[in-house]
Design an enzyme around this catalytic site. Sequence first.
Site, PDB file in Angstrom:
ATOM      1  N   THR A  82       4.910  -6.896 -13.550  1.00  0.00           N
ATOM      2  CA  THR A  82       3.722  -6.710 -12.748  1.00  0.00           C
ATOM      3  C   THR A  82       2.760  -5.544 -13.547  1.00  0.00           C
ATOM      4  O   THR A  82       1.706  -5.488 -13.366  1.00  0.00           O
ATOM      5  CB  THR A  82       4.173  -5.951 -11.537  1.00  0.00           C
ATOM      6  OG1 THR A  82       5.014  -6.993 -10.676  1.00  0.00           O
ATOM      7  CG2 THR A  82       3.262  -5.584 -10.560  1.00  0.00           C
ATOM      8  N   ASP A  94       0.777  -1.451 -21.686  1.00  0.00           N
ATOM      9  CA  ASP A  94       1.303  -1.850 -22.933  1.00  0.00           C
ATOM     10  C   ASP A  94       2.599  -1.085 -23.367  1.00  0.00           C
ATOM     11  O   ASP A  94       3.519  -1.495 -23.965  1.00  0.00           O
ATOM     12  CB  ASP A  94       0.298  -1.889 -24.048  1.00  0.00           C
ATOM     13  CG  ASP A  94       0.994  -2.993 -25.104  1.00  0.00           C
ATOM     14  OD1 ASP A  94       1.690  -3.954 -24.894  1.00  0.00           O
ATOM     15  OD2 ASP A  94       0.970  -2.509 -26.360  1.00  0.00           O
ATOM     16  N   ASP A 141       5.382  -0.765 -19.626  1.00  0.00           N
ATOM     17  CA  ASP A 141       5.951  -1.994 -19.215  1.00  0.00           C
ATOM     18  C   ASP A 141       7.370  -2.065 -20.170  1.00  0.00           C
ATOM     19  O   ASP A 141       8.616  -2.376 -19.716  1.00  0.00           O
ATOM     20  CB  ASP A 141       5.264  -3.384 -19.400  1.00  0.00           C
ATOM     21  CG  ASP A 141       4.655  -3.641 -20.629  1.00  0.00           C
ATOM     22  OD1 ASP A 141       4.812  -2.918 -21.600  1.00  0.00           O
ATOM     23  OD2 ASP A 141       3.932  -4.479 -20.723  1.00  0.00           O
ATOM     24  N   GLY A 142       7.163  -1.877 -21.542  1.00  0.00           N
ATOM     25  CA  GLY A 142       8.212  -2.135 -22.291  1.00  0.00           C
ATOM     26  C   GLY A 142       9.405  -0.927 -22.077  1.00  0.00           C
ATOM     27  O   GLY A 142      10.531  -1.092 -22.013  1.00  0.00           O
ATOM     28  N   ARG A 177      13.326  -1.289 -21.037  1.00  0.00           N
ATOM     29  CA  ARG A 177      14.510  -0.659 -21.713  1.00  0.00           C
ATOM     30  C   ARG A 177      15.308   0.401 -20.827  1.00  0.00           C
ATOM     31  O   ARG A 177      16.436   0.423 -20.669  1.00  0.00           O
ATOM     32  CB  ARG A 177      13.934   0.348 -22.802  1.00  0.00           C
ATOM     33  CG  ARG A 177      13.429  -0.745 -23.964  1.00  0.00           C
ATOM     34  CD  ARG A 177      13.075  -0.020 -25.245  1.00  0.00           C
ATOM     35  NE  ARG A 177      11.832   1.150 -25.187  1.00  0.00           N
ATOM     36  CZ  ARG A 177      10.597   0.682 -25.162  1.00  0.00           C
ATOM     37  NH1 ARG A 177      10.579  -0.357 -25.679  1.00  0.00           N
ATOM     38  NH2 ARG A 177       9.819   1.452 -24.930  1.00  0.00           N
ATOM     39  N   SER A 214      13.724  -8.816 -22.404  1.00  0.00           N
ATOM     40  CA  SER A 214      13.716 -10.311 -22.358  1.00  0.00           C
ATOM     41  C   SER A 214      12.763 -10.981 -23.344  1.00  0.00           C
ATOM     42  O   SER A 214      11.760 -10.332 -23.516  1.00  0.00           O
ATOM     43  CB  SER A 214      13.788 -11.006 -20.917  1.00  0.00           C
ATOM     44  OG  SER A 214      12.659 -10.971 -20.508  1.00  0.00           O
ATOM     45  N   ASP A 266       4.052 -10.202 -22.663  1.00  0.00           N
ATOM     46  CA  ASP A 266       3.423  -8.955 -23.230  1.00  0.00           C
ATOM     47  C   ASP A 266       2.467  -9.244 -24.408  1.00  0.00           C
ATOM     48  O   ASP A 266       1.146  -8.758 -24.436  1.00  0.00           O
ATOM     49  CB  ASP A 266       4.173  -7.745 -23.394  1.00  0.00           C
ATOM     50  CG  ASP A 266       3.851  -6.710 -23.891  1.00  0.00           C
ATOM     51  OD1 ASP A 266       2.990  -5.924 -22.890  1.00  0.00           O
ATOM     52  OD2 ASP A 266       3.801  -6.205 -25.043  1.00  0.00           O
ATOM     53  N   ASP A 281      -1.633  -9.358 -24.337  1.00  0.00           N
ATOM     54  CA  ASP A 281      -2.336  -8.495 -25.374  1.00  0.00           C
ATOM     55  C   ASP A 281      -3.507  -9.281 -25.851  1.00  0.00           C
ATOM     56  O   ASP A 281      -4.609  -8.575 -26.214  1.00  0.00           O
ATOM     57  CB  ASP A 281      -1.376  -7.873 -26.557  1.00  0.00           C
ATOM     58  CG  ASP A 281      -0.394  -6.811 -25.831  1.00  0.00           C
ATOM     59  OD1 ASP A 281      -0.483  -6.262 -24.728  1.00  0.00           O
ATOM     60  OD2 ASP A 281       0.570  -6.315 -26.595  1.00  0.00           O
TER      61      ASP A 281
END
Length: 215
Positions: free
Chosen positions: A30, A66, A69-70, A74, A80, A87, A91
Site C-alpha cells: 500500500t 521507496d 515500504d522496504g 523487513r 518477497s 517496488d 520506481d
Amino acid sequence: MLNKYARAFFTRVLTPFAAFLIRLGVSPDTVTLVGTAGSVAGALVFFPRGEFFWGTITITLFIFSDLVDGNMARQLGRTSKWGAFLDSTLDRVADAAVFGGLAMWYAGKGDNNLLCAVAVFCLASGLVVSYTKARAESQGLPCDVSGLVERAERLVISLVAAGVAGLATFGVPYVEWLLPVALWLVAVGSLVTVVQRMVTVRREAFEADRVSAGS
C-alpha cells in the site's frame, strides 16, 4: 555513493515511522502504491505548469515511500519477490513521470524543443540503465557495476535543480538556469552509465562464451 550512505541514513531515520504504519495495519505494498501515485501526481500536475518548487516538494514527500515500504517489509519479516518486483516496477513509473512532466513543460509554455528532447532522453536512458542490468542478470551474466549515474543520483540532481529553479517564482534571481544544466548532466551521466554497463556485460558475455567453448 548515495545508495550506500544516504539510503542507510534515511532508513534509520524513517524506521520509527515505518513501525507506526505497521501498528496501523498498513501494508508495504500500500505504501509503495500510494508513494508512486503521489510522485506521479506531483510531477504531472505541477511540472507541466512550471510550478517546479511545489512539484519538487510533493514528489520528495512521497518518494521516501521507496525507503519506508522496504523497511516495513523487513520489520514484518515479509520480504518477497513480488514486493521487490512491484517496488522496482513502480520506481520506473515515478521516474518517467518526473522527466515526462519536465518534457511537457518545455514542449508547452517552456517553449524549448531542445530541452524537451533532453528531458525525453533522460526518461528513456534512465529506463535503459535499469533494463541493461535486469536483462544481463536474466541471462545469467553479472553486471557488477553501478555506473556514474544511478536512480538516486538522477533524482537528486533533477529534483534539487527543479526545486531551486522554482524559487524564481518567489522572486529569487538567476536560478532558472539550474534546471537545464541538471538535465544535461543527467543525460550525459545516464549515457555514460549505459555504456559502462554494456562494456561490463560484453566482457562477461565473452568470458562466459570462452569458458563454454573450452568446456
